[in-house]
Design an enzyme around this catalytic site. Structure first.
Site, short mmCIF file in Angstrom:
data_model
loop_
_atom_site.label_atom_id
_atom_site.label_comp_id
_atom_site.label_asym_id
_atom_site.label_seq_id
_atom_site.Cartn_x
_atom_site.Cartn_y
_atom_site.Cartn_z
N GLU A 1 0.72 -1.32 -0.13
CA GLU A 1 0.07 0.01 0.24
C GLU A 1 0.76 1.20 0.09
O GLU A 1 1.59 1.66 0.81
CB GLU A 1 -0.98 0.09 1.43
CG GLU A 1 -1.51 1.40 1.41
CD GLU A 1 -2.87 1.33 0.40
OE1 GLU A 1 -2.55 2.44 -0.28
OE2 GLU A 1 -3.68 0.60 0.02
N SER B 1 -5.71 2.19 -5.30
CA SER B 1 -5.79 0.59 -4.88
C SER B 1 -6.67 -0.44 -5.79
O SER B 1 -6.09 -1.30 -6.02
CB SER B 1 -6.10 0.54 -3.31
OG SER B 1 -5.21 1.32 -2.50
N ASP C 1 0.71 -0.54 -4.76
CA ASP C 1 -0.50 -0.33 -5.66
C ASP C 1 -0.41 0.84 -6.31
O ASP C 1 -0.85 0.94 -7.59
CB ASP C 1 -1.61 -0.25 -4.59
CG ASP C 1 -1.56 0.44 -3.42
OD1 ASP C 1 -0.69 1.23 -3.20
OD2 ASP C 1 -2.54 0.74 -2.86
#
Length: 619
Positions: A265, A300, A470
């Site tokens: 992330e 994401s 991401d």
């Protein structure tokens, strides 16, 4: 004593004040995010005026009727008081939607759509995230409050206590004229209604978010399904010659290693190799690392189909939340399952978060493990899900129970806003220079702990690990990460223990959608697939992504910006990382070749996506 005025004057004065506030908020948006807009001119604000007028026109059509309808009720003070407050509330709400993007723009690189504003696919998390948003970005509600206060008091100075009587014919003509003008403001005066894509006609490349306003985006995407148009730049045969997504792989003997894909992330390129990520930095030196790695989207929810199914994000809505979400796809789960792999997807957030569980099912994963399936010590971050360290340990233990060969994907969460880390680690990691850095350092620590645990398992040495971010984060300090090239730069690496051939630093342009064909090549599978990427062993060197209604293409050293109709800019992004020198009129051959490739690419994507032909067996 207040001088009397007619209702037309009253209404026009209120509209003019509202327009001034819209322009003031746009100027505030510019200064708040000035580092993202290094090159602007007057046309940005001229274009912005048109989009502001559009919103004001549509929002106030009803108010025009209520202000100008010829009736004695206009002389009623209670009626005028209600009219004042409803005008203030309605226009104030729409106006202040802009403030959401003062911060959110830094994450997504564009104005928010209706689905973003309503946090589609994040119903479980939204309460905690909104609370965190207002705490962490306290200046936003403060700006909203101050703006509404000033707007209220300035509206109050436009007195309505004494309404001047006007002839009924004049009132009717005023009403009809104003309604017509407001309708034209809302629609625009061109052959077609003003649309989001028109923003690219104003200002330099990358300034569309400054030209647009958030209420316009919300209104244009309100309950709107993504509908791709069939584009015919070329005849089908010619388009296929220029670019074909069909690729064949032929090998003598398969190399059926386990495959573990870890999506990190917000680990943008701007956040690594700067002291915050010592473990990932060390892993890079032992891996096949792509120095010029790119994400295919800014969210994401874009990264999963790009990484797992080799599908780029070339729509204004993410595939997972679009009306194409149930299209047949033949990504890694199905391909590897056909070759005897057990498949699983892990995400430590609430089940249902961003519809990842739904996509995992469509993509063909056997098992989905979210917060509900987590087994281990109490580890809820209070907002989002299970802290990375504990969830990665759970991940490692689960992998040990799977029959080999297996394919598994994990998506980390702790370096997502509001950037919460466990209490026991507060003060243990470097704070860095931006708000995300401490959580990045924590997630890097969690990654280290995972690999320490994985090394002790029987499957470790027979596994290829793929690590990718991401998307980039919102807080890149360097200007090179704030234009339409830098906004997508992420680390991507392949780590295969004891495989010396997979220790290399590649300068090839590489993207998330290249992961699927690269793994098929590395695993030496014999198959024919449909992919919009290319293998790491391919001689091709392209990257395609999309933001703010602009298609971005990198081939070699060059970057092309294309709006679907015409090319807007060509830059040597490696020699000119700040994209200052537009070569579009100097390098015509390169521009024409890149534009030709991109047109064929878009034509193929739009056709196959809209017709549900993303697999070779699709009907």
């Amino acid at each position: 004593m207040n001088s009397a005025k007619n209702t037309l004057t009253l209404f026009l004065q209120r509209l003019f004040l509202t327009l001034l506030f819209y322009q003031g908020i746009r100027i505030g948006f510019y200064f708040y995010n000035q580092s993202f807009f290094t090159d602007i001119d007057y046309s940005v604000f001229l274009g912005g005026l048109l989009f502001d007028l559009s919103v004001i026109g549509y929002v106030n059509l009803l108010f025009a009727i209520l202000h100008l309808y010829p009736s004695k009720i206009q002389e009623n003070k209670r009626y005028q008081k209600i009219l004042f407050y409803t005008f203030f509330i309605a226009n104030g709400i729409f106006m202040c939607l802009n403030f959401v993007d003062y911060e959110y723009f830094r994450f997504v690189g564009r104005r928010s759509s209706f689905s973003m504003i309503t946090a589609e696919g994040m119903s479980n998390e939204i309460g905690g995230l909104i609370q965190s948003y207002f705490v962490d970005y306290w200046q936003i509600p403060l700006l909203i409050g101050v703006t509404l206060l000033f707007y209220y008091f300035l509206l109050k100075t436009i007195k309505f206590q004494s309404i001047k009587k006007t002839p009924i014919s004049y009132s009717i003509l005023s009403l009809l004229g104003v309604v017509l003008i407001l309708f034209l403001m809302g629609r625009g005066v061109g052959r077609k209604p003003i649309s989001v894509v028109d923003a690219s006609n104003y200002g330099p490349i990358g300034t569309s978010a400054l030209v647009l306003n958030t209420p316009f985006m919300v209104m244009k995407t309100l309950n709107k399904k993504e509908s791709l148009k069939e584009i015919k730049y070329f005849k089908d045969e010619e388009a296929e010659r220029i670019f074909s997504p069909i690729q064949s792989f032929s090998h003598q003997k398969p190399n059926k290693k386990n495959v573990v894909v870890i999506i990190l992330e917000s680990f943008g390129r701007e956040n690594i190799q700067r002291g915050q990520t010592p473990f990932l930095d060390s892993l890079i030196t032992k891996s096949y690392f792509f120095e010029n790695g790119f994400a295919n989207g800014k969210l994401s929810i874009d990264a999963v189909p790009s990484t797992i199914s080799s599908i780029p994000s070339l729509m204004n809505k993410s595939l997972i939340s679009s009306n194409y979400s149930l299209n047949n796809i033949n990504g890694l789960p199905k391909i590897l399952k056909e070759n005897g792999y057990a498949t699983s997807f892990f995400h430590g957030a609430f089940n249902g978060s961003q519809n990842f569980d739904q996509y995992a099912n469509v993509a063909g994963f056997d098992q989905y493990y979210g917060k509900n399936e987590y087994e281990g010590p109490a580890s809820f971050d209070g907002k989002w899900g299970v802290f990375d360290e504990d969830f990665l340990q759970f991940f490692s233990k689960k992998l040990t129970t799977f029959k080999q060969p297996f394919f598994s994907t994990l998506f980390t969460i702790s370096s997502h806003a509001p950037f919460i880390i466990p209490e026991k680690y507060k003060g243990k990691f470097p704070k860095g220079t931006t708000e995300i850095h401490e959580s990045i350092a924590y997630s890097d620590h969690a990654l280290k702990k995972f690999f320490e645990a994985a090394k002790k398992t029987p499957w470790y040495n027979n596994t290829i690990f793929v690590l990718t971010a991401d998307h980039t984060s919102s807080t890149g300090e360097e200007s090179i990460y704030k234009n339409n090239v830098g906004k997508f730069r992420i680390p991507i690496l392949f780590f295969a223990p004891n495989d010396e051939k997979m220790v290399y630093k590649s300068t090839k342009n590489f993207q998330q959608i290249d992961i699927l064909p690269s793994l098929i090549d590395y695993l030496q599978l014999n198959t024919k697939i449909l992919t919009y990427g290319k293998s790491y062993q391919s001689d091709k060197d392209f990257v395609v992504n999309y933001i703010d209604n602009l298609y971005n293409l990198e081939i070699g050293d060059y970057y092309l910006a294309f709006d679907g109709t015409k090319s807007l800019g060509l830059f040597n992004w490696k020699a000119d990382p700040l994209l200052k020198n537009n070569l579009i009129n100097k390098e015509l051959k390169i521009k024409n070749e890149m534009e030709k490739f991109l047109k064929a690419y878009i034509q193929s994507f739009n056709h196959r996506m809209s017709q549900n032909k993303l697999t070779l067996t699709s009907k």
